[in-house]
Motif scaffolding. Structure first.
Motif, PDB file in Angstrom:
ATOM      1  N   VAL A  25      34.109  40.794  35.298  1.00  0.00           N
ATOM      2  CA  VAL A  25      35.475  41.263  35.030  1.00  0.00           C
ATOM      3  C   VAL A  25      36.015  42.045  36.228  1.00  0.00           C
ATOM      4  CG1 VAL A  25      36.849  42.838  33.597  1.00  0.00           C
ATOM      5  CG2 VAL A  25      35.238  41.238  32.532  1.00  0.00           C
ATOM      6  N   VAL A  26      35.218  42.922  36.796  1.00  0.00           N
ATOM      7  CA  VAL A  26      35.652  43.719  37.947  1.00  0.00           C
ATOM      8  C   VAL A  26      35.942  42.823  39.151  1.00  0.00           C
ATOM      9  CG1 VAL A  26      34.891  45.451  39.628  1.00  0.00           C
ATOM     10  CG2 VAL A  26      34.531  45.830  37.187  1.00  0.00           C
ATOM     11  N   VAL A  27      35.080  41.869  39.424  1.00  0.00           N
ATOM     12  CA  VAL A  27      35.296  40.955  40.553  1.00  0.00           C
ATOM     13  C   VAL A  27      36.550  40.116  40.321  1.00  0.00           C
ATOM     14  CG1 VAL A  27      34.350  38.927  41.727  1.00  0.00           C
ATOM     15  CG2 VAL A  27      32.908  40.904  41.307  1.00  0.00           C
ATOM     16  N   GLY A  28      36.765  39.668  39.105  1.00  0.00           N
ATOM     17  CA  GLY A  28      37.962  38.894  38.788  1.00  0.00           C
ATOM     18  C   GLY A  28      39.239  39.694  39.008  1.00  0.00           C
ATOM     19  N   MET A  29      39.239  40.934  38.571  1.00  0.00           N
ATOM     20  CA  MET A  29      40.415  41.783  38.761  1.00  0.00           C
ATOM     21  C   MET A  29      40.644  42.078  40.235  1.00  0.00           C
ATOM     22  SD  MET A  29      39.980  44.304  35.459  1.00  0.00           S
ATOM     23  CE  MET A  29      40.958  45.576  36.171  1.00  0.00           C
ATOM     24  N   ALA A  30      39.586  42.305  40.982  1.00  0.00           N
ATOM     25  CA  ALA A  30      39.723  42.579  42.412  1.00  0.00           C
ATOM     26  C   ALA A  30      40.264  41.357  43.148  1.00  0.00           C
ATOM     27  CB  ALA A  30      38.385  42.997  43.000  1.00  0.00           C
ATOM     28  N   SER A  31      39.814  40.169  42.793  1.00  0.00           N
ATOM     29  CA  SER A  31      40.295  38.967  43.486  1.00  0.00           C
ATOM     30  C   SER A  31      41.757  38.694  43.170  1.00  0.00           C
ATOM     31  CB  SER A  31      39.427  37.755  43.134  1.00  0.00           C
ATOM     32  OG  SER A  31      39.596  37.412  41.781  1.00  0.00           O
ATOM     33  N   LEU A  32      42.206  39.036  41.968  1.00  0.00           N
ATOM     34  CA  LEU A  32      43.617  38.859  41.633  1.00  0.00           C
ATOM     35  C   LEU A  32      44.499  39.865  42.367  1.00  0.00           C
ATOM     36  CD1 LEU A  32      43.478  38.158  37.810  1.00  0.00           C
ATOM     37  CD2 LEU A  32      43.987  36.540  39.644  1.00  0.00           C
ATOM     38  N   SER A  33      43.976  41.050  42.610  1.00  0.00           N
ATOM     39  CA  SER A  33      44.776  42.062  43.288  1.00  0.00           C
ATOM     40  C   SER A  33      44.843  41.840  44.794  1.00  0.00           C
ATOM     41  CB  SER A  33      44.237  43.455  42.992  1.00  0.00           C
ATOM     42  OG  SER A  33      42.978  43.633  43.593  1.00  0.00           O
ATOM     43  N   LEU A  34      43.923  41.083  45.346  1.00  0.00           N
ATOM     44  CA  LEU A  34      43.942  40.786  46.777  1.00  0.00           C
ATOM     45  C   LEU A  34      44.760  39.527  47.024  1.00  0.00           C
ATOM     46  CD1 LEU A  34      40.202  41.449  47.663  1.00  0.00           C
ATOM     47  CD2 LEU A  34      42.160  42.951  48.026  1.00  0.00           C
ATOM     48  N   ARG A  35      46.057  39.664  47.065  1.00  0.00           N
ATOM     49  CA  ARG A  35      46.960  38.539  47.227  1.00  0.00           C
ATOM     50  C   ARG A  35      47.247  38.334  48.695  1.00  0.00           C
ATOM     51  NH1 ARG A  35      52.958  37.964  45.204  1.00  0.00           N
ATOM     52  NH2 ARG A  35      53.125  35.754  45.566  1.00  0.00           N
ATOM     53  N   ASP A  36      47.530  37.109  49.062  1.00  0.00           N
ATOM     54  CA  ASP A  36      47.882  36.771  50.427  1.00  0.00           C
ATOM     55  C   ASP A  36      49.126  37.560  50.838  1.00  0.00           C
ATOM     56  OD1 ASP A  36      48.257  35.565  52.864  1.00  0.00           O
ATOM     57  OD2 ASP A  36      48.977  33.675  52.038  1.00  0.00           O
ATOM     58  N   SER A  37      49.041  38.316  51.925  1.00  0.00           N
ATOM     59  CA  SER A  37      50.160  39.164  52.325  1.00  0.00           C
ATOM     60  C   SER A  37      51.374  38.341  52.742  1.00  0.00           C
ATOM     61  CB  SER A  37      49.734  40.107  53.443  1.00  0.00           C
ATOM     62  OG  SER A  37      49.395  39.379  54.606  1.00  0.00           O
ATOM     63  N   ALA A  38      51.179  37.180  53.348  1.00  0.00           N
ATOM     64  CA  ALA A  38      52.313  36.334  53.732  1.00  0.00           C
ATOM     65  C   ALA A  38      53.053  35.852  52.487  1.00  0.00           C
ATOM     66  CB  ALA A  38      51.842  35.151  54.568  1.00  0.00           C
TER      67      ALA A  38
END
Length: 150
Positions: A25-38
């Motif tokens: 769950v933590v890894v999933g939430m972290a990957s969703l919050s790391l969005r492509d800046s462009a």
């Protein structure tokens, strides 16, 4: 007594499964919050441009003057044509690498008529693209993927 001591050494399978589930769950939430800046910058540009176009469209109707929007080809930015000099709207992109292209015309016609023709503009930043469009009745808004297909 030795048997009772062995039962308390280590973790049970249930405890390990709970820990693994929490980590997932933590890894999933972290990957969703790391969005492509462009992508985030381009989405911000699209929302901003849609608001500017709708603001200029409203001013065009209120003042009864024809207003056009055109991206600049020789420098980063864009311009609103037809508004009086007393009306100051932004003319620069938030990110200088943003480019725009009006589809099927040199510029967007924003009014003064309340119903304008269907129009589209493509914003790009690097490899990313967003299409802002109106059917002539509604506001300019980003299109979703299925609507991008010809």
């Amino acid at each position: 007594m030795a048997h009772a001591q062995r039962r308390h050494l280590g973790f049970t399978l249930l405890e390990l499964m709970v820990v693994v589930a929490l980590l997932a769950v933590v890894v999933g939430m972290a990957s969703l919050s790391l969005r492509d800046s462009a992508a985030a910058r381009l989405d911000e540009e699209a929302v901003r441009l849609a608001a500017l176009l709708e603001g200029a469209r409203a001013r065009s109707r209120a003042m009864g003057v024809e207003v056009d929007w055109q991206p600049l080809s020789d420098q980063p930015g864009f311009r609103f044509m037809g508004l009086p000099d007393s009306v100051h709207l932004p003319d620069r992109w938030l990110d200088e690498d943003t480019h725009a292209e009006v589809i099927g015309a040199p510029s967007l016609v924003l009014g003064p008529e309340p119903v304008i023709g269907a129009q589209r503009v493509v914003l790009s930043l690097g490899e990313r693209r967003v299409v802002l469009a109106t059917d002539g009745l509604g506001a300019f808004a980003p299109q979703t993927e299925p609507e991008l297909a010809p």
